[in-house]
Design a protein around this motif. Structure first.
Motif, PDB file in Angstrom:
ATOM      1  N   LYS A 527      49.421  32.511  36.985  1.00 44.09           N
ATOM      2  CA  LYS A 527      49.172  33.914  36.621  1.00 44.09           C
ATOM      3  C   LYS A 527      48.287  34.643  37.646  1.00 44.09           C
ATOM      4  N   CYS A 528      47.476  33.889  38.389  1.00 43.52           N
ATOM      5  CA  CYS A 528      46.459  34.542  39.231  1.00 43.52           C
ATOM      6  C   CYS A 528      46.643  34.314  40.724  1.00 43.52           C
ATOM      7  N   SER A 572      45.161  41.790  37.639  1.00 46.71           N
ATOM      8  CA  SER A 572      46.321  42.117  36.816  1.00 46.71           C
ATOM      9  C   SER A 572      46.027  41.685  35.381  1.00 46.71           C
ATOM     10  N   ARG A 573      46.767  42.262  34.441  1.00 47.86           N
ATOM     11  CA  ARG A 573      46.496  41.979  33.029  1.00 47.86           C
ATOM     12  C   ARG A 573      46.703  40.492  32.709  1.00 47.86           C
ATOM     13  N   ASP A 574      47.793  39.886  33.234  1.00 48.80           N
ATOM     14  CA  ASP A 574      48.071  38.474  32.958  1.00 48.80           C
ATOM     15  C   ASP A 574      46.959  37.577  33.486  1.00 48.80           C
ATOM     16  N   CYS A 575      46.487  37.871  34.666  1.00 49.70           N
ATOM     17  CA  CYS A 575      45.425  37.066  35.256  1.00 49.70           C
ATOM     18  C   CYS A 575      44.130  37.229  34.462  1.00 49.70           C
ATOM     19  N   GLU A 578      43.968  34.998  31.476  1.00 48.02           N
ATOM     20  CA  GLU A 578      43.676  33.605  31.809  1.00 48.02           C
ATOM     21  C   GLU A 578      42.210  33.412  32.175  1.00 48.02           C
TER      22      GLU A 578
END
Length: 679
Positions: A527-528, A572-575, A578
C-alpha cells in the motif's frame, strides 16, 4: 580425455566428465562397439597417483576374453560375492551386476580381488574414446534437438558431458537410459570424474579426506572423500577457516558434483548409504528422479525416527544449496525462467559465487513478487519450501553460525530443531541490554528474516505456526490460510482471552524484527511503496539506501500521515490506513517501535523498570513525559499526539458511517496499551 583449456557452454562439467560407455553393456545394440573386459594397459594409461597399486585384474580373476559377450558374472574374482549378493536374473547384464555390487550395504565387504576388477572395468568404460560414437548413435534425435550439444566438438568428450548436463530434458527412451546409467557409473567413484582429482588432489591430502589409491572398500570410501570435501567447504563458510583453505577451483568442482547429483539421490553416494533405511521408512513410495527423494527426506529431517547420520547428511546438502541454489534440482528447474525474466542472474557487480547463493535468489524473486511482477506458481512453491527450511534450521545460514556462535552456545544450545534456536536468538535480540545479542549477530538475524520473509506467510515460521495454531483457528479463522493478514490478526488479539502464552512470545519475537524493516510487512509495503518512493526516496524491495535505511522509512511515512493540504506531500489514503494499523500495533509493546526503544532505553530503566507487563511501558513513559530526556520526550510526545489524532480520525469516521454514540465508539477504537485497559 577432454581438454582442460575449453569450457562447455553450460558451466564446465567439473572439468568435463569423461563419459563413454559400451553400448552392449546397456543392452543397446550398436555396431562395432563391443563391451571390453578390464585391461592392464587401460589403468596405466590414466594419470592416477596410485602408481604402486595393482593394475591388472586381481589375482584369482580369470584371464579376460576379448569377446563382445564378455560378462562380469563369469569372472572368478567376483563369483562368490555375486552369488551371495545379487539375484541370478541380473547376471547377464554387466550394468545390473555393477549396480548390485556397488549399492550393497556398507557393512558388507567385497573381496579385494573383486573390488579391483570392478574398478578396472569402470575405468575402461569411462576412458575409452571410441565409445563417444555410441552416444551419437543412441541419442541422434536428442542431439539434434539440443542446440548446445549439437554444436559441441566431437571426439573430446564434450558431447556426452553436454547430454549429462541436459539429461532432465531428454525424452528419447534409449538415450535417457544410456545417459542415466553412465552417470551412475561416474558418481560411484570421484576418481572417475575427469579433472576432479586434478583440481582437488591437494585439498584431499591437506584436509586428510582419505586415500586416493584403489583400496579395499572403493565403493563406499570414495563417496566419503567427496563428503569430506563438502563438509570442509561448509565449515570454511561457517568458521571463516583459513588453516587449510580449499582452492577456488576445487570449491567449484565440489559444488558442480553436488549439482550434477541433484536430481537422483543415488548419485550422492554418502547420502545414499546414510539415508537408505530412512528412505524406506519415510519415502518408500517416492520415485527417484527430479530431486523428489531429497525433498521428501528434507521434509522429514526433524522427525524423531530419522537417523542422526541421515539427518547430518541432509543438513550438509542443504548447506550446499545455501551456497549455490543449483544444488537443488527442483528449485533450479522451477525458477530457471523466472530468474531470467526477473534478471536475477545478470548483476555484473556481484561475483558469481555471491549471485548463486540461495539468499540472493530468494531476495531477488521475493522483490519481484512484492512489486506485483509475475513469478510462476511452481517457482513460488519451491521458494516457500526453502524459506521454511531457512527458518526451521539456523545452521543453514553461515552468517548466523559465524556471528551468533557465542549466544547459541551460552543461551540457545540444545534447541536446534523446528526453529527453536532461531526464536531463542530472536528473544535475546529483543531483550534488554544485559542479555541482548551483539550488533553483528543482530544484523545476521535481520538478514535471515528478510531472506525467509515470514511476514508474507506465517506458515514459513514453524515455531510460530505451531504455537499459534489454536489462536488462528479461533480468532483468525475467517482469513485464508497463508494470507499475510494472519499476522496482523494475531497482533490485534495479542492481549485478549483468545491469545495463549507461547503464541504471544513467538509473535512478539518475530514482530520485533519485522518492525525494524518496513518492507517485511507485505501489506504496508504494497500500500505504501509508491508513497515511500515519492516522499522518503526509497529504493527497491531488496535494496537499501544509506540515506534512508529500512528502519527509518516508517518514521518518514508517519511524519507525512497527518499533514494538511496546505502543508502538502501527504500520504495516499490506503497508505495512511496501514500506517494507522502499524501505530496501533506498536502501541502494544515499546520494543516494536525501534525509534522509541533506541531513544528511551535510559528512561525505561530509570522510571519504568517495575512495569513488567508488556504494554505498560508506554503508559509509564507518557506519565513521566516531563521527566524524560529531550530525545525520548520528543518521540513519546509525537507518538501520543499521533495516537490522539488516529483516535479522533477513526471515531469521526465510525460516527459518520454508523451513528454510534461517542462513548461506544471510543471504547471500540481506543489504543489498548495494557491488559487492564478496556477496549
Amino acid at each position: 580425455m577432454a581438454a582442460q583449456s575449453r569450457s562447455p557452454p553450460l558451466l564446465l562439467l567439473v572439468s568435463t566428465l569423461c563419459l563413454w560407455s559400451s553400448v552392449t553393456v546397456l543392452g543397446l545394440k550398436v555396431a562395432n562397439s563391443p563391451a571390453e573386459p578390464p585391461k592392464q594397459s587401460d589403468v596405466r594409461a590414466v594419470d592416477h597417483p596410485d602408481r604402486n597399486a595393482p593394475v591388472a585384474a586381481a589375482a584369482g580373476a580369470s584371464q579376460p576374453r576379448r569377446a563382445s559377450g564378455w560378462k562380469l558374472s563369469e569372472e572368478a574374482a567376483c563369483r562368490e560375492d555375486l552369488t551371495r549378493l545379487c539375484p541370478k536374473q541380473t547376471w547377464s547384464n554387466n550394468l545390473a551386476v555393477l549396480e548390485c555390487l556397488q549399492d550393497r550395504r556398507e557393512e558388507i565387504e567385497l573381496a579385494p580381488d573383486c573390488n579391483h576388477l570392478l574398478w578396472n572395468y569402470k575405468l575402461n568404460l569411462t576412458t575409452d574414446p571410441k565409445f563417444e560414437s555410441v552416444a551419437t548413435e543412441v541419442c541422434r534425435s536428442t542431439i539434434a534437438e539440443i542446440k548446445e550439444c549439437n554444436e559441441e566438438e566431437r571426439g573430446r568428450g564434450y558431447l556426452v558431458s553436454c547430454l549429462v548436463d541436459h539429461r532432465g530434458n531428454i525424452s528419447e527412451y534409449q538415450c535417457n537410459q544410456y545417459i542415466t546409467k553412465i552417470t551412475s557409473i561416474i558418481f560411484s567413484d570421484y576418481r572417475l570424474i575427469c579433472g576432479f582429482m586434478d583440481k582437488c588432489k591437494e585439498d584431499i591430502n591437506s584436509l586428510r579426506c582419505g586415500s586416493i589409491n584403489v583400496g579395499q572398500k572403493d565403493t563406499h570410501s570414495q563417496g566419503e572423500v567427496i563428503s569430506c570435501l563438502e563438509r570442509a567447504l561448509v565449515r570454511q563458510a561457517e568458521l571463516q577457516e583459513r588453516v587449510h583453505p580449499i582452492k577456488e577451483e576445487c570449491q567449484k568442482a565440489i559444488l558442480r558434483v553436488a549439482e550434477l547429483s541433484s536430481d537422483d539421490f543415488h548419485l550422492d553416494r554418502h547420502l545414499y548409504f546414510a539415508c537408505r533405511d530412512d528412505r524406506e521408512r519415510f519415502c518408500q513410495n517416492v520415485q527417484a528422479g527430479e530431486g523428489k527423494v531429497y525433498k521428501c527426506l528434507f521434509n522429514h529431517k526433524f522427525e524423531e525416527a530419522m537417523s542422526e547420520k541421515c539427518r547430518d547428511a541432509l543438513t550438509t546438502r542443504q548447506k550446499l544449496i545455501s551456497q549455490d541454489y543449483r544444488v537443488s534440482y527442483s528449485l533450479a528447474k522451477a525458477c530457471k525462467l523466472d530468474l531470467r525474466k526477473q534478471r536475477c542472474s545478470l548483476d555484473s557487480s556481484l561475483p558469481r559465487a555471491r549471485e548463486a547463493r540461495l539468499s540472493y535468489l530468494l531476495l531477488c524473486l521475493e522483490a519481484a513478487v512484492h512489486r506485483g511482477r509475475p513469478v510462476s506458481g511452481e517457482c513460488q512453491g519451491e521458494m516457500l519450501d526453502f524459506r521454511r527450511m531457512l527458518m526451521e534450521d539456523f545452521s543453514l545460514s553461515p552468517e548466523i553460525v559465524l556471528h551468533c556462535r557465542t549466544e547459541i552456545e551460552a543461551q540457545c544450545s540444545g534447541l536446534h530443531r523446528k526453529g527453536r534456536t532461531l526464536h531463542c536468538l530472536m528473544r535475546l535480540g529483543r531483550g534488554d541490554r544485559s542479555s541482548a545479542v551483539d550488533s553483528v549477530c543482530q544484523s545476521a538475524l535481520q538478514t535471515l528474516i528478510q531472506s525467509a520473509d515470514p511476514g508474507a506467510d506465517y506458515r514459513i515460521d514453524r515455531a510460530l505456526n505451531e504455537a499459534c495454531e489454536s489462536v488462528i483457528q479461533t480468532a483468525c479463522k475467517h482469513i485464508r490460510s497463508g494470507d499475510p493478514m494472519i499476522l496482523s490478526c494475531l497482533m490485534e488479539h495479542l492481549y485478549t482471552e483468545k491469545m495463549v502464552g507461547d503464541c504471544e512470545h513467538r509473535l512478539l519475537e518475530l514482530q520485533y524484527f519485522i518492525s525494524r524493516d518496513w518492507k517485511l510487512d507485505p501489506i504496508l509495503y504494497r500500500k505504501c511503496q509508491g508513497d515511500a518512493a515519492r516522499l522518503c526516496h526509497t529504493l527497491g524491495w531488496n535494496e537499501t539506501s544509506e540515506l534512508m535505511p529500512p528502519g527509518a522509512v516508517f518514521s518518514c511515512l508517519y511524519r507525512h500521515a497527518y499533514r494538511t493540504e496546505e502543508q502538502g506531500r501527504r500520504l495516499s489514503r490506503d497508505c495512511k490506513v496501514e500506517v494507522q494499523r502499524i501505530l496501533h500495533q506498536r502501541a502494544l509493546d515499546v520494543k516494536l517501535d525501534p525509534e522509541l526503544q533506541k531513544r528511551c532505553m535510559t528512561d525505561l530503566g530509570k522510571w519504568c523498570s517495575d512495569k513488567t507487563d508488556t504494554g505498560q511501558e508506554l503508559e509509564c513513559l507518557q506519565e513521566h513525559l516531563e521527566d524524560l530526556v529531550s530525545s525520548c520526550r520528543e518521540v513519546v510526545g509525537n507518538l501520543t499526539e499521533l495516537e490522539s489524532e488516529v483516535r479522533v480520525h477513526i471515531i469521526y469516521f465510525i460516527k459518520q458511517t454508523s451513528g454510534s454514540s461517542w462513548t461506544d465508539v471510543n471504547l471500540c477504537v481506543c489504543f489498548r496499551t495494557s491488559r487492564s485497559t478496556p477496549c
